[in-house]
Design a protein around this motif. Structure first.
Motif, short mmCIF file in Angstrom:
data_model
loop_
_atom_site.label_atom_id
_atom_site.label_comp_id
_atom_site.label_asym_id
_atom_site.label_seq_id
_atom_site.Cartn_x
_atom_site.Cartn_y
_atom_site.Cartn_z
N LEU A 56 -4.73 -10.65 -6.26
CA LEU A 56 -5.93 -9.57 -6.30
C LEU A 56 -6.06 -9.00 -7.34
N ALA A 57 -5.16 -9.38 -8.66
CA ALA A 57 -5.31 -8.39 -9.16
C ALA A 57 -5.90 -8.82 -10.71
N ARG A 58 -5.19 -9.86 -10.53
CA ARG A 58 -6.47 -11.85 -10.99
C ARG A 58 -7.08 -11.33 -10.88
N ASP A 59 -7.75 -11.47 -9.61
CA ASP A 59 -8.91 -11.92 -9.08
C ASP A 59 -10.01 -10.43 -9.04
N ALA A 60 -9.91 -9.46 -9.56
CA ALA A 60 -10.51 -8.46 -10.42
C ALA A 60 -10.46 -8.20 -11.55
N GLY A 61 -9.42 -9.07 -12.03
CA GLY A 61 -9.50 -8.96 -13.58
C GLY A 61 -9.09 -7.50 -14.83
N ILE A 62 -8.11 -6.83 -13.08
CA ILE A 62 -7.01 -6.35 -13.80
C ILE A 62 -5.15 -6.73 -14.24
N GLN A 63 -4.93 -5.43 -14.26
CA GLN A 63 -2.99 -5.68 -14.61
C GLN A 63 -2.39 -5.46 -13.47
N LEU A 64 -1.88 -5.48 -12.93
CA LEU A 64 -0.73 -5.50 -11.93
C LEU A 64 0.27 -4.37 -12.52
N PRO A 65 0.67 -3.21 -12.35
CA PRO A 65 2.19 -2.43 -13.07
C PRO A 65 3.09 -3.12 -12.71
N GLU A 66 3.81 -2.90 -13.47
CA GLU A 66 4.97 -3.15 -13.20
C GLU A 66 6.28 -3.49 -12.14
N GLN A 67 5.97 -1.65 -11.51
CA GLN A 67 6.85 -1.13 -10.18
C GLN A 67 5.88 -1.31 -8.91
N PRO A 68 6.39 -1.72 -8.00
CA PRO A 68 5.66 -1.85 -7.46
C PRO A 68 4.53 -0.16 -5.99
N GLY A 69 5.41 0.35 -6.70
CA GLY A 69 4.92 1.70 -5.94
C GLY A 69 3.66 2.17 -6.58
N ALA A 70 3.93 2.34 -7.79
CA ALA A 70 2.98 2.95 -9.25
C ALA A 70 1.43 2.48 -8.56
N TYR A 71 1.23 1.64 -8.60
CA TYR A 71 -0.29 1.40 -7.82
C TYR A 71 -0.15 1.12 -6.78
#
Length: 143
Positions: A56-71
């Motif tokens: 989903l993050a790759r599809d939207a062109g955004i960076q996925l946070p390393e901490q799963p709970g952060a975003y």
């Protein structure tokens, strides 16, 4: 002009099969396209989909946070009636001041998509799905 409707809410899942089992255990009805790789549930207003968070993050062109709970990766989708409306709708939100995250492109599943962020960085998808079915109010009920 962009239609005034929310068609689909997508939750980015870190453990999609587990999250799918949770919603199924609530008794929620799945669409036939559902699997442990992508799942869609009917609700009273919009469709709820589960999609792998990294994709989903790759599809939207955004960076996925390393901490799963952060975003919590969530996108809101506006589905349009015709392929060319994706481009026109993105132009309308661009003129309104949105940040374009991904220009319109053809999706691997046969539709057309684009992504933008509103002024507070809420991520939206504009999509055309050739198999989408809408009710009389414009709510997406299946695809």
């Amino acid at each position: 002009m962009i239609p005034q409707r929310v068609s689909l809410i997508t939750l980015g899942a870190y453990e999609l099969p587990k999250l799918r089992r949770f919603y199924r255990s609530l008794g929620w009805e799945e669409l036939p396209v559902s699997s442990d790789a992508y799942a869609v549930f009917r609700t009273a207003g919009v469709l709820l989909s589960l999609y792998p968070a990294a994709e989903l993050a790759r599809d939207a062109g955004i960076q996925l946070p390393e901490q799963p709970g952060a975003y919590r990766p969530v996108t809101l989708a506006v589905n349009v009636d015709r392929r060319e409306e994706v481009d026109a709708a993105l132009q309308a939100v661009r003129q309104a001041g949105a940040e374009v995250l991904r220009e319109p492109c053809d999706a691997v599943w046969g539709g057309r998509i684009a992504y933008f962020a509103d002024p507070e960085r809420n991520v939206w998808e504009i999509a055309w799905n050739p198999t989408a079915v809408f009710d009389e109010r414009g709510g997406m009920i299946s695809f």
